[in-house]
Each structure stands twice: as structure tokens, then as C-alpha cells.
Design a protein around this motif. Structure first.
Motif, mmCIF file in Angstrom:
data_model
loop_
_atom_site.group_PDB
_atom_site.id
_atom_site.type_symbol
_atom_site.label_atom_id
_atom_site.label_comp_id
_atom_site.label_asym_id
_atom_site.label_seq_id
_atom_site.Cartn_x
_atom_site.Cartn_y
_atom_site.Cartn_z
ATOM 1 N N LEU A 75 0.831 -1.205 0.000
ATOM 2 C CA LEU A 75 0.000 0.000 0.000
ATOM 3 C C LEU A 75 0.863 1.251 0.000
ATOM 4 N N SER A 76 0.275 2.340 -0.433
ATOM 5 C CA SER A 76 1.003 3.613 -0.478
ATOM 6 C C SER A 76 0.830 4.363 0.841
ATOM 7 N N GLY A 77 1.493 5.504 0.933
ATOM 8 C CA GLY A 77 1.296 6.400 2.077
ATOM 9 C C GLY A 77 1.771 5.845 3.400
ATOM 10 N N GLY A 78 2.695 4.919 3.359
ATOM 11 C CA GLY A 78 3.248 4.391 4.607
ATOM 12 C C GLY A 78 2.338 3.391 5.306
ATOM 13 N N GLU A 125 -5.473 3.564 -6.189
ATOM 14 C CA GLU A 125 -4.710 2.369 -6.601
ATOM 15 C C GLU A 125 -4.710 1.324 -5.475
ATOM 16 N N ASP A 126 -4.621 1.778 -4.239
ATOM 17 C CA ASP A 126 -4.688 0.835 -3.119
ATOM 18 C C ASP A 126 -6.050 0.141 -3.062
ATOM 19 N N GLN A 127 -7.109 0.932 -3.299
ATOM 20 C CA GLN A 127 -8.456 0.338 -3.336
ATOM 21 C C GLN A 127 -8.538 -0.761 -4.382
ATOM 22 N N PHE A 128 -8.048 -0.447 -5.581
ATOM 23 C CA PHE A 128 -8.130 -1.441 -6.665
ATOM 24 C C PHE A 128 -7.327 -2.688 -6.289
ATOM 25 N N THR A 166 -5.761 10.215 -8.332
ATOM 26 C CA THR A 166 -5.436 10.922 -7.093
ATOM 27 C C THR A 166 -6.550 11.911 -6.744
ATOM 28 N N ALA A 167 -7.610 11.929 -7.565
ATOM 29 C CA ALA A 167 -8.703 12.887 -7.343
ATOM 30 C C ALA A 167 -9.473 12.540 -6.075
ATOM 31 N N HIS A 168 -9.973 13.584 -5.432
ATOM 32 C CA HIS A 168 -10.766 13.369 -4.222
ATOM 33 C C HIS A 168 -12.254 13.275 -4.536
ATOM 34 N N PHE A 169 -12.605 12.549 -5.603
ATOM 35 C CA PHE A 169 -13.999 12.279 -5.960
ATOM 36 C C PHE A 169 -13.980 11.258 -7.089
ATOM 37 N N CYS A 170 -15.185 10.736 -7.426
ATOM 38 C CA CYS A 170 -15.315 9.942 -8.641
ATOM 39 C C CYS A 170 -16.552 10.421 -9.378
#
Lengths: 512, 512
Positions: free
Chosen positions: A23-26, A441-444, A468-472
Motif C-alpha cells: 500500500l502507499s502512504g506508509g 490504486e490501493d483500493q483497486f 489521485t482525485a478526491h472524488f469519482c
């Protein structure tokens, strides 16, 4: 990214596979149960990882013994240690559950390619995928491809239900390439051997077929030994009669000859054969209901009692046993089914087909039955036999196999959560945290089916910037609750402290 | 063949639609609940079938009154009679359930095109489909097409959740073409009116939006009046914060201004507006859990108690009420959700989104949630809000709408069976009987989705001769259990009589 990692046990050759999602972000990686095996392509046979363990035991006493035998001796086999690591539990729990008959570890000594797994209500709920040729469809290569495809998506065992020509060759290709236990229904091949006429079936033809399949390495076999002559008339008033293939064949045999089912009368001999190879019984529910109207009826329950009686006979021979279950059952009758099975079959693992909770949605029976499967697993069923969208309509293709496996992995995991299986919720929490933090990407990568999740997202927002968007596209940028909620988070924490300090008296009564 | 028929009530203009499936072989036709409406194509507005009933009542007292008002007066309106015929129950049951607040009949007097339907736990479980534009996707024609498509597959109500531009025009097109009640969330349009900034929202802007939508004919509106200032801090420790769009907007408003939610403080005024048009409340669960980790937490349950309080206020104004529910809930926490809702909200109908029973399968959330939906409906939820495969990933397209509606119609029907709704099982029995008798065309026509069932069958056996064959490609001709079972049937009946006469002593003990 998802990659295969191995956890080593107490010896070098116990190497337990997991799918590790970085996963990203540590955020720490997440390890998921992995059924995909060594994945050699093209399929040319898998390495016999269990061969040294089997050989070592064979030297002990000049013959094979079952996992049930060893468990009862208090011995933790390498197979048991393997599944303990896989399940994240203590090896003694695995041994004790097998010894008590509450779990099975299906692993024919002639299928050393399989990665050990356990089926029991104290462990993760398992999923079986049925594949196999029929007289009017499919070939050997196609079935091996379905096997690999099914285990890629999470099938814990695979049943080869081939009928028609090339049964032996199809099964050989499947067993040699399978990292998971393989189950069969020997009566299908026995029937082919006698020209397709149920009345010509004999114990000898059946016995020889069982030995042939056991020699090849089949790990568990469905045996319809509970379809007794006196139960057959109980099905006369049913809406859908007998819907198990094996059940209908044995019923026809019993009735035409007016003799008792030879699988029942020769059951002890069968146990002796099964014990030699450590083949497990999957005691078939030949009289399972095929419609809502027939659920939990006299015929089904009579057979279930007999399966309980046969369970004890198998256990006397150190043979592992699970019990097959329905079928079609409305939601309010599901729990009764499990409770009776537990009581009458002495807590031997339950292995159910669905059940379908309604008859009205052919083409969607992976869904009608995922509902029943999740519930029956929550109540204690150990393994779920998948149903594909083609149920009642035709032989499943590759897409259907995937749809069936995924629907059933969902049902199994939902049941693991409901049962509070240790560690089950960590997967949900990791995915939900990634979702709330817009780590797409982590979700996927954490999704049960990363490919489809990614492609659905990209249908409307394909640009890499959208990752990286904060919406879909579902709500768009202004209406993303998670975005609003996230931006509130810091503010809330400050306000929260202020609020608690003030005594929490902001509440205004309703103006009416 | 399936065709639309109408059953006439006590007056000429009460004509209740059903989908009648004609069967072969002398089997009686089956009548199914039908939501598809008059199906005019292209969509140019539906006939205002309820206009005379509304006009007649309006003359009585110079103003509109709600169905709840009439029910409390002991009056059975034409709308109530219509739904009684539709549900196959006595009209007095409809009246009494509405009078008690246990059911609602959403029908804005300005939406005379709608065919009356009822939402309550004593009636058939209903399904809502969400449609609507977002800022980054879709247009008016596409949304009307989704409406027609959703009701064709069985949506009982449709919510227009449009955001972005053209909200008014989109809604107008939807209401005028909808044979089912339409729901909205007025805060979305109110937010657009103030430029998208939650902090600029005012009661006046909201009130005017509600009146605008009520004038257009919206039948029920989601109002997040239970998101109180003091509950917002309860969401700080959550994995997924606030996941309701309306809930996050109101939370932002409350927290930024440190004022109580204006929907709560002005709730009585809102009731007066709703009463004038007979708009029903759908009291929104702005703090519903968005992940397994957050299920049944303090924030959700605090809001639920407030919704119960507001229910009583609405009832004082003769306004109909239902209560929205989660969200994401593991299976073992579903029943508690329903039990608390029933108790705290005085048995007002429960209307739940799913719930999803696991977070790990984006792209399959129609399945993760159909499991939860079936269970929550079995426990008493009256209407299920569908979830499509695109949930969490993007705006649903036409295929997603169909997948969502069908998954939810399955969940609803499975619950109708489990609750023993009178007549529900007749559909299953008719289809299973057709299946057992190899009446393939009858099976397809009775299926929830005849098109897909037929096409799946035809993938492997397209010839018309296969439509009378006594097998399909799944098992092939020799292994069709139903074929064997059917041929046994006559023989069994004879044997059965012989067997009973002989004392049933054929049983042979197991040879061991």
C-alpha cells in the motif's frame, strides 16, 4: 501492487503462500489467503511439494495413514502446520478439530502437488468450484484453463464433474495441474463404463472406478450412499423430484432392482479403499431439494440422518468426512438445515450447494444462491459449492466460472466477518481506509477483483490524474461526502474538544 | 408469452396492472406484480390516471389531505384500493397499516401519473433505484431512459439524485414520465442554488427548493434532519467518517456555524409543506456507516433515536414517514439494526441502502449488498434501495441499473418467501414445475429476466429442438437428474403403493 510471498514454517519445505498487497502512504501491507498455486503456464504439471512428507510417513509403517489417524494420535503433520500458518491459528487447533471430525484436510497421497487447506467451521469458509466436460460441451484444455482460472479467483477446491468422453484424461490433466484438492463423483464415470444404463451399475464397476480415481490422486469423492430404497417414494409428491444426478441414478438403480443402494451396503469396503489413499468422503445429498417447495422435506431429512450414521462408520476407519447439503432453501429454513446437520452428523463439516433462496431468477443463480450461501456459512457451514449464472441453463464458460467464484468468495468472506474470524476484518478495514483517503490504486489492488474495479472506475474517469482525485464520477467533485467529511476531520477534532469542554449544551429543541 | 393485463376495482377508473405469463400444457397463467407502467415510447408524459381521485377529494374541503389523514378517518381511498388489489390483500389492511404509520403510500397530488404502491413490512418488499446526473456525467434523455429501464425490470420507486446543471429540467422529465413514485434529496439542488458552498445554505433557500420540487410532483424527499450538531463529533474516530452526501453537507454547515441543523429546527414548517402536497418524508440517515468497521456505532444510533422523535412530529401533521437505514453492516449486526429502528421509530417503514456485508468487493457491491438486503428485508425492512456494480467507482449506466434492480428484486422476493407473504411462492412453484417438466419456454417467460435466461441457454443449445429437449448442456442427455427422476415418477408411484402394502421392510443393514 499484489505479489506472492511465502511464510516458512518449522522446516524448510513448509512454505505457505500469501498474496501480499503493498500500500502507499506508509500503510502496512496486507496479506491475503492465496489459492492460485505456482501458476506455471502453459500447464505442464505442478511440483510435488508434499512428496517428502508423504514418503517420510510411509516409511514409518509401510502403508499410508490418514490425517485423521495422525490427529487422533496427537501428531501435528506438516500438512496441519501448513494450514495453521495459512489460517493464522495455532497448529494444535487444526489437529484437534481434525481429530474431533469437525474439520477435514483433504489430501490424497497421490496428489502431492496440492497445497494443504482445511475445511471446518472453526476456519475460514471455503469455496468449491465445479468444472468438467459434459457430453455436449467442452474439452480437456478448456477444463484445465477453467481450473487455473477458478483458483486464480479464489476457489479453495475444485470438483471435476466431467461426463461424456475422455473422463480419465481430463481428470489426469486437472489433478496434475491443481494446487487445490480435487473432488469427483465416481458414479459418473462408473455409469459411462456400463454404457450409460443405471440398471447395469454394479458394486464392482463402481469400486474399480473409485480405485482408479484414488490412484490418480482425487482428494475427496461424493458418494450418494444415503439414498436408500425406502426414501425414494418420499420424493413422489415433490415439485422437482430428485435433482442430484448421482441421487437420481442410485434411485433408479434401487427402484428398478428393488435392492438396497450398493453404496450403502458396501460402505465399509469403500472406507477401506478411502483410508489407503486418505481420500475424504463427501457424503452426497442425493435427495436434496431442487425447489423452494421441496426444501427441508421428509426425503431430504431422512437421508441426512443416514449420512450421520455413515459418518460414524467412516470415522471408525479413520476416514475423513464432510456432508453435502442443499440446494434450494428459503431463507427462513436455512438455519434449521445447519442445526439438524450438526446434530445428526456429529458436527462433521457441512458442504452446501448454495442454497438458492428463490427459484425465479435463472441466469442470476450466483446471486440467488450467494444470499443463501452467506447465511448458511454464518450458521456454520464450512465449505460452499459455487453456483454460476448458467445454473439450470447450460455448462459454465470461463466468465461464468469467475462470476460464480467471486460471488461465493463474497459470501464466504461476509460469513467470516459475521463469525468474527480473527483477522478477517483487517481486509475490509484496509480497503475502507484506502477509500476514505482517496488512495484509488490501493483500493483497486485490495479489491477482490482489481481488474474489474479499475475498469469500472476508468469508464468515466480514465485519466491518470483521476487516480489521485478526491472524488469519482458517481457524485462529482462538489458532492463527494468523503471529501467533505475528510476536510471536516481536523476541524471536528478541535471543535469536539471545545464542545466537550463547554458541556455539550448546544442542542436546541425542535420548533413546532 | 408475457402480456400486460388490468384488474378492475370497485370503479371503472381503478385498473390495476399485472404482467400475465401464459403457460403451455394446460397450466394456468401466472400473474406477476408489474411496475413498468404504460410504456409510451418515445417518452412524452404519461396519462394522469389519479387526477379524478385527487380532484374529487380536493372539492371536499378546499385543500389537499394526505393518505394518512384519510386512513385515520377510516376512509379507503381509490389509491388504497388500487394497492390492495396489487398486493392481493384486503383494502382494510392497507388502510389500517397506513393509519398506524406502519406503511406509506407515497403519492404527491401533483404526480397524478403514478400508479399507487405501498411501502410497509406487511406488504411485498419494494425496491428503489437511484438515477440522476452528476457534474461529470450523463444528460436528461439518458436519465429518462434509465427511469423507464429501471421500472421495466421492477423498480418500485425511483430516486432522482441529480446534481450539477439542469436539475429542474431533468426532474420535470422524470416525474412526467414516471409510473412509480419519485424521491429526491432537496439539499442537492439547494446547494447548487447557493453556489455549492455548504456554509451559504439557509432554511429559506432549502424551503423554496422543497416547494419547487413538491409543486413538480416529487412523492417523497430525503431530509437529513437527524444530523444534530452534537452527533458530528461522534464520527471523528470512524474509518470512513460521514458517507452520506446530505449528511456531510449538513454536518459541515452545523460545525462551521456552530448552530443546530436547520432541518431539525424548522422541521414543523417542513411538515406543513409536505402535508399540503402529500409528500412523504424519507428521514435520511446522514450518519449511516460507510464501512464494516463503523456499523451500528454511537453516531448512527444517536441519529436513529432522533429520527424516531421526528417521526412523531410528522405524524402529528398527518405526514407519512419512512426511515432510511445503512449502509455497510456485517451480517451478524443486521437484525439489531432493524429491531432498534422498529422500537425507536415506532414501526415506521424502514428503507435501507443494502446493507453491504463486506467492503472488499468493489465492482460487485450489488452482490455484497443483495446478501444484506435480503436479510434485512426478512427481518422487516419495507423497501430496499439498490446498489449497482458501479457503487464507489462511478455513475451507473444502463447495464448497471439493470444489474442493480435485478439483484434487489431477487433479495426482495427471497424476503417475501421467508416472510411467507401470501402468494409469493406461487411464482417459484410455477417456474420449478416448468423446469421439472422441461417446458423451457415457460421457464424463460417466468424468469425474472427472460432475455438473459434464454440467451444463456441458447449459447450452447441454440436449436429450436432444444426447447423441447429433456436436458440442457449442463449435464447432457444421459446425466439429467430431472429426466431420470421424471421417468421414475410413474414407476415410483406404483412401487410406493406396493412398498407400503408390504410393510416397508426392504431396508438392509449396512455391511461392515
Amino acid at each position: 501492487m499484489k505479489r506472492k510471498v511465502h511464510v516458512q514454517g518449522s522446516r524448510d519445505d513448509i512454505r505457505v503462500p500469501f498474496a501480499e498487497v503493498e500500500l502507499s502512504g506508509g500503510n502496512p501491507p496486507v496479506r491475503l489467503y492465496d489459492t492460485s498455486g505456482p501458476l506455471n503456464d502453459p500447464p505442464t504439471g505442478l511440483p510435488p511439494l508434499r512428496a517428502p512428507w508423504i514418503a517420510a510417513r510411509s516409511g514409518d509403517h509401510g502403508g499410508e495413514r490418514t490425517q485423521l489417524y495422525y490427529a487422533r494420535q496427537g501428531i501435528i503433520t506438516p500438512e496441519m502446520e501448513f494450514v495453521a500458518i495459512r489460517e493464522g491459528v495455532d497448529p494444535s487447533l487444526v489437529r484437534d478439530e481434525i481429530a474431533a471430525g469437525r474439520a477435514i484436510l483433504p489430501n490424497n497421497v497421490n496428489h502431492p502437488e496440492s497445497e494443504p487447506m482445511v475445511i471446518g467451521s472453526r476456519f475460514l469458509v471455503k469455496v468449491n468450484a465445479n468444472i468438467g466436460t459434459s457430453a455436449v460441451s467442452s474439452g480437456v484444455e478448456e477444463e484445465v484453463a477453467k481450473l487455473t482460472w477458478a483458483t486464480k479467483w479464489g476457489a479453495d477446491t475444485v470438483m471435476d464433474l466431467s461426463t461424456g468422453k475422455h473422463i480419465h484424461a481430463t481428470r489426469e490433466a486437472i489433478v496434475r495441474n491443481s494446487p487445490v484438492p480435487i473432488g469427483t463423483v465416481p458414479i459418473y464415470q462408473a455409469l459411462e463404463k456400463v454404457g450409460g444404463d443405471p440398471l447395469k451399475l454394479t458394486w464392482e464397476a463402481y469400486r474399480d472406478t473409485v480405485i482408479e480415481q484414488a490412484e490418480q490422486g482425487v482428494d475427496y469423492m461424493t458418494v450418494h450412499a444415503g439414498v436408500l430404497l425406502r426414501y425414494v417414494p418420499m420424493t413422489v409428491g415433490r415439485v422437482t423430484g430428485i435433482v442430484s444426478r448421482g441421487g437420481s441414478i442410485m434411485a433408479a438403480w434401487c427402484l428398478a432392482r428393488h435392492e438396497e443402494n450398493f453404496l450403502y451396503t458396501h460402505f465399509a469396503e469403500l472406507c477401506e479403499i478411502f483410508a489407503r489413499y486418505d481420500v475424504a468422503f463427501s457424503l452426497g445429498d442425493g435427495l436434496r431439494p431442487g425447489s423452494i417447495a421441496d426444501a427441508n422435506d421428509e426425503a431430504q431429512l431422512a437421508e441426512l440422518r443416514t449420512l450421520g450414521e455413515l459418518t460414524k462408520v467412516a470415522w471408525e476407519h479413520d476416514v475423513q468426512v464432510m456432508i453435502e447439503g442443499p440446494g434450494h432453501v428459503p431463507m427462513h429454513k436455512i438455519k434449521e438445515n445447519v442445526d439438524l446437520q450438526m446434530e445428526w452428523c456429529h458436527e462433521a463439516p457441512f458442504y452446501t450447494l448454495g442454497p438458492l433462496t428463490t427459484d425465479v431468477a435463472p441466469a442470476y443463480d450466483h446471486i440467488t444462491s450467494a444470499i443463501g450461501a452467506a447465511m448458511i456459512a454464518m450458521y456454520g457451514t464450512a465449505m460452499l459449492c459455487y453456483v454460476t449464472p448458467k445454473e439450470h441453463l447450460g455448462l459454465p464458460n470461463r466468465d461464468d466460472v469467475k462470476a460464480g467464484v467471486i460471488a461465493y468468495k463474497i459470501a464466504a468472506h461476509a460469513a467470516d466477518l459475521a463469525k468474527g474470524h480473527p483477522g478477517a476484518q483487517a481486509w475490509d478495514d484496509a480497503l475502507s481506509k484506502a477509500r476514505f483517503e482517496f488512495r484509488w490504486e490501493d483500493q483497486f489492488n485490495l479489491a477482490m477483483d482489481p481488474d474489474t474495479a479499475r475498469s469500472y472506475h476508468d469508464e468515466t474517469l480514465p485519466a491518470s490524474a483521476a487516480k489521485t482525485a478526491h472524488f469519482c464520477s458517481m457524485c462529482g467533485p462538489k458532492f463527494c461526502s468523503m471529501k467533505i467529511s475528510q476536510s471536516l476531520s481536523l476541524e471536528m477534532q478541535a471543535k469536539s474538544e471545545e464542545f466537550v469542554a463547554s458541556g455539550g449544551q448546544v442542542y436546541l429543541p425542535v420548533v413546532s
